[in-house]
Design an enzyme around this catalytic site. Structure first.
Site, PDB file in Angstrom:
ATOM      1  N   PRO A  23     -41.678 -53.593 -12.939  1.00 35.63           N
ATOM      2  CA  PRO A  23     -40.416 -54.346 -12.974  1.00 35.63           C
ATOM      3  C   PRO A  23     -40.165 -55.048 -11.646  1.00 35.63           C
ATOM      4  CG  PRO A  23     -40.002 -51.977 -12.749  1.00 35.63           C
ATOM      5  CD  PRO A  23     -41.472 -52.140 -12.998  1.00 35.63           C
ATOM      6  N   CYS A  25     -37.156 -57.467  -9.889  1.00 31.22           N
ATOM      7  CA  CYS A  25     -35.886 -58.191  -9.865  1.00 31.22           C
ATOM      8  C   CYS A  25     -36.131 -59.640  -9.487  1.00 31.22           C
ATOM      9  CB  CYS A  25     -34.958 -57.599  -8.813  1.00 31.22           C
ATOM     10  SG  CYS A  25     -34.193 -56.065  -9.316  1.00 31.22           S
ATOM     11  N   ALA A  57     -35.254 -54.574 -13.222  1.00 28.45           N
ATOM     12  CA  ALA A  57     -34.054 -53.735 -13.219  1.00 28.45           C
ATOM     13  C   ALA A  57     -32.908 -54.521 -13.850  1.00 28.45           C
ATOM     14  CB  ALA A  57     -33.701 -53.331 -11.796  1.00 28.45           C
ATOM     15  N   GLN A 100     -36.372 -52.130 -17.830  1.00 28.62           N
ATOM     16  CA  GLN A 100     -35.886 -51.111 -16.902  1.00 28.62           C
ATOM     17  C   GLN A 100     -34.364 -51.190 -16.846  1.00 28.62           C
ATOM     18  OE1 GLN A 100     -36.299 -51.435 -12.547  1.00 28.62           O
ATOM     19  NE2 GLN A 100     -37.342 -49.465 -12.590  1.00 28.62           N
ATOM     20  N   TYR A 182     -31.287 -46.214  -5.896  1.00 27.41           N
ATOM     21  CA  TYR A 182     -30.224 -46.691  -6.787  1.00 27.41           C
ATOM     22  C   TYR A 182     -29.499 -45.487  -7.400  1.00 27.41           C
ATOM     23  CZ  TYR A 182     -32.230 -51.115  -5.618  1.00 27.41           C
ATOM     24  OH  TYR A 182     -32.679 -52.195  -4.889  1.00 27.41           O
ATOM     25  N   ARG A 230     -38.456 -43.977 -13.988  1.00 27.70           N
ATOM     26  CA  ARG A 230     -39.104 -44.285 -12.716  1.00 27.70           C
ATOM     27  C   ARG A 230     -38.407 -43.465 -11.636  1.00 27.70           C
ATOM     28  NH1 ARG A 230     -40.755 -49.850  -9.408  1.00 27.70           N
ATOM     29  NH2 ARG A 230     -42.883 -49.565 -10.083  1.00 27.70           N
ATOM     30  N   LEU A 301     -49.224 -50.852  -3.865  1.00 26.25           N
ATOM     31  CA  LEU A 301     -50.404 -51.331  -3.137  1.00 26.25           C
ATOM     32  C   LEU A 301     -51.707 -51.059  -3.879  1.00 26.25           C
ATOM     33  CD1 LEU A 301     -49.508 -50.822   0.639  1.00 26.25           C
ATOM     34  CD2 LEU A 301     -49.644 -52.944  -0.685  1.00 26.25           C
ATOM     35  N   ARG A 324     -46.646 -56.999  -6.752  1.00 24.04           N
ATOM     36  CA  ARG A 324     -46.929 -58.184  -5.939  1.00 24.04           C
ATOM     37  C   ARG A 324     -48.252 -58.854  -6.281  1.00 24.04           C
ATOM     38  NH1 ARG A 324     -45.442 -54.964  -0.604  1.00 24.04           N
ATOM     39  NH2 ARG A 324     -46.348 -53.366  -1.965  1.00 24.04           N
TER      40      ARG A 324
HETATM   41  C1  LIG Z   1     -40.058 -59.190  -6.070  1.00 15.75           C
HETATM   42  C2  LIG Z   1     -39.992 -57.722  -6.340  1.00 15.75           C
HETATM   43  C3  LIG Z   1     -38.968 -57.202  -7.114  1.00 15.75           C
HETATM   44  C4  LIG Z   1     -38.914 -55.842  -7.413  1.00 15.75           C
HETATM   45  N1  LIG Z   1     -37.966 -55.362  -8.269  1.00 15.75           N
HETATM   46  C5  LIG Z   1     -38.025 -54.091  -8.721  1.00 15.75           C
HETATM   47  C6  LIG Z   1     -37.221 -53.650  -9.802  1.00 15.75           C
HETATM   48  O1  LIG Z   1     -36.491 -54.418 -10.422  1.00 15.75           O
HETATM   49  N2  LIG Z   1     -37.306 -52.352 -10.147  1.00 15.75           N
HETATM   50  C7  LIG Z   1     -38.147 -51.479  -9.531  1.00 15.75           C
HETATM   51  O2  LIG Z   1     -38.184 -50.299  -9.893  1.00 15.75           O
HETATM   52  N3  LIG Z   1     -38.970 -51.894  -8.545  1.00 15.75           N
HETATM   53  C8  LIG Z   1     -38.946 -53.172  -8.160  1.00 15.75           C
HETATM   54  N4  LIG Z   1     -39.845 -53.622  -7.217  1.00 15.75           N
HETATM   55  C9  LIG Z   1     -40.881 -52.691  -6.749  1.00 15.75           C
HETATM   56  C10 LIG Z   1     -42.154 -52.871  -7.578  1.00 15.75           C
HETATM   57  O3  LIG Z   1     -41.923 -52.571  -8.951  1.00 15.75           O
HETATM   58  C11 LIG Z   1     -43.299 -52.002  -7.054  1.00 15.75           C
HETATM   59  O4  LIG Z   1     -42.972 -50.648  -7.224  1.00 15.75           O
HETATM   60  C12 LIG Z   1     -43.600 -52.256  -5.583  1.00 15.75           C
HETATM   61  O5  LIG Z   1     -43.612 -53.655  -5.301  1.00 15.75           O
HETATM   62  C13 LIG Z   1     -44.945 -51.657  -5.171  1.00 15.75           C
HETATM   63  O6  LIG Z   1     -45.982 -52.160  -5.986  1.00 15.75           O
HETATM   64  P1  LIG Z   1     -46.963 -53.359  -5.484  1.00 15.75           P
HETATM   65  O7  LIG Z   1     -47.611 -52.875  -4.227  1.00 15.75           O
HETATM   66  O8  LIG Z   1     -47.936 -53.529  -6.636  1.00 15.75           O
HETATM   67  O9  LIG Z   1     -46.133 -54.570  -5.251  1.00 15.75           O
HETATM   68  C14 LIG Z   1     -39.881 -54.972  -6.883  1.00 15.75           C
HETATM   69  C15 LIG Z   1     -40.892 -55.484  -6.058  1.00 15.75           C
HETATM   70  C16 LIG Z   1     -40.972 -56.835  -5.804  1.00 15.75           C
HETATM   71  C17 LIG Z   1     -42.106 -57.362  -4.969  1.00 15.75           C
END
Ligand SMILES: Cc1cc2nc3c(=O)[nH]c(=O)nc-3n(C[C@H](O)[C@H](O)[C@H](O)COP(=O)(O)O)c2cc1C
Length: 370
Positions: A23, A25, A57, A100, A182, A230, A301, A324
């Site tokens: 997810p 945002c 979210a 979510q 949250y 989560r 990551l 990402r």
């Molecule tokens: C732009 C952006 C928005 C995010 N929004 C949410 C969200 O809405 N809910 C959530 O649980 N995590 C959110 N995250 C966290 C990601 O879901 C993820 O757990 C975190 O980026 C680590 O994973 P990654 O290394 O693959 O980016 C967000 C991350 C990014 C980069």
């Protein structure tokens, strides 16, 4: 044979592979209503060949939004706006879509991250935030109001009502946001929860409200719909929420019919000390899976196909979520399938992109696309 590209059964929901789009945002909704942006953003992901798409979210009440641009599912207008986005996605993609559901608690009433993420000022439309205790997230921020019994009941039914709307929209699964500092995480963590009633103090009490919310949501949607959570597996703060408490929480959720755990970390305190490294949160997921046995999603990551493959092939987690890396490369699952010698579903409009030497990449999955 790639395990990452093997099918997985999430409760009664079949997934074509183990890749989950985490997810994210977008802070681009209007009064909680999904915009054209969501059509473009979620639309591109729906064509990516991942096993599951999790919508960002989504607030269950207006004061539960992090920013005024957060997506919501607390009104008929919100539901109609999301229905439009989903109809377009469903027209061109068979990818299951989860949502979510979230409440930001004391981390609500802020600017979008690209505007600095600070608390809104009164003249900018700030609202009174709520939390388990009247403690701000960071020193100097306006304190939240501690929730009373009526507030708890209101939020619990807001979660259930939003889940009903999610079911009515034909969404495939619900993920509750119990991570990243949250509201639900604010109840779990002793850092943010200083209550002295039945909802604070001992672990059992701190888990009470998140478990009540889970039960209310579970009861609000059809049995076939997976409902998961989560969590932040640790606060990365001495004396805070940790992996042992997370295991206890996952066990309590399992007893209540939880379908999956999505294991992230941090977010409740500016004091957190995180040692970032590839897959740094995977050991947290691994503990939950090993000790509780619930279907588990690892995240954080994970950027390389071989890394994602190793996580599921070694049994550290059942599914791997990417955030990402998917923003950077929205067809990441195609590259992963190519590198792992697997197949991935692609829309027929894009079949001509299949590299010559990878004739089977979109192979037998070329069925069912309209
Ligand atoms: C732009 C952006 C928005 C995010 N929004 C949410 C969200 O809405 N809910 C959530 O649980 N995590 C959110 N995250 C966290 C990601 O879901 C993820 O757990 C975190 O980026 C680590 O994973 P990654 O290394 O693959 O980016 C967000 C991350 C990014 C980069």
């Amino acid at each position: 044979m790639s395990v990452l590209f093997s099918p997985y059964q999430l409760g009664s929901l079949p997934l074509r592979n183990r890749i989950v789009i985490a997810p994210m945002c977008q802070y681009t909704a209007e009064d909680g209503n999904a915009a054209d942006w969501h059509l473009i953003h979620l639309g591109q992901f729906a064509l990516s060949g991942a096993g599951l798409l999790v919508i960002e979210a989504t607030a269950v009440e207006d004061i539960g939004r992090i920013t005024p641009g957060d997506l919501g599912l607390y009104s008929d207008d919100n539901q109609a706006a999301l229905a439009r986005v989903l109809a377009a996605i469903r027209r061109y993609s068979r990818m299951p879509v989860a949502i979510q559901l979230a409440h930001a608690g004391r981390k609500a009433s802020r600017h979008a991250p690209w505007d600095g993420g600070q608390c809104l000022a009164p003249e900018e439309g700030a609202w009174q935030t709520v939390a388990p205790s009247a403690l701000p997230h960071a020193a100097g921020e306006p304190p939240p109001a501690a929730l009373d019994a009526a507030g708890l009941a209101r939020i619990k039914s807001a979660f259930a009502r939003a889940a009903e709307r999610a079911a009515a929209l034909g969404l495939d699964a619900v993920e509750l946001h119990g991570a990243h500092g949250y509201l639900l995480h604010q109840f779990l963590s002793p850092i943010s929860n200083r209550r002295d009633d039945a909802y604070g103090g001992a672990l059992e009490n701190r888990m009470r409200f998140p478990l009540e919310v889970f039960e209310a949501v579970r009861a609000a949607v059809p049995e076939r719909m997976p409902v998961g959570m989560r969590i932040s597996g640790t606060d990365w703060v001495e004396g805070g929420w940790d992996i042992a408490q997370s295991v206890a929480f996952a066990e309590a959720l399992a007893e209540r019919g939880c379908s999956f755990m999505h294991v992230s970390s941090g977010g409740v305190s500016p004091q957190q000390k995180i040692a970032l490294a590839p897959g740094y949160q995977v050991p947290l997921a691994e503990r939950i899976k090993a000790e509780v046995g619930l279907p588990t999603i690892a995240v954080g990551l994970v950027t390389e196909p071989s890394q994602a493959e190793a996580i599921v092939a070694s049994g550290q987690a059942d599914l791997v979520a990417l955030a990402r890396a998917m923003l950077f490369e929205a067809h990441w699952p195609w590259r992963a399938a190519a590198e792992l010698g697997a197949q991935v579903e692609a829309p027929h409009q894009y079949w001509r992109s299949q590299p010559r030497e990878l004739k089977a990449l979109f192979g037998e999955t070329r069925i069912g696309m309209r």
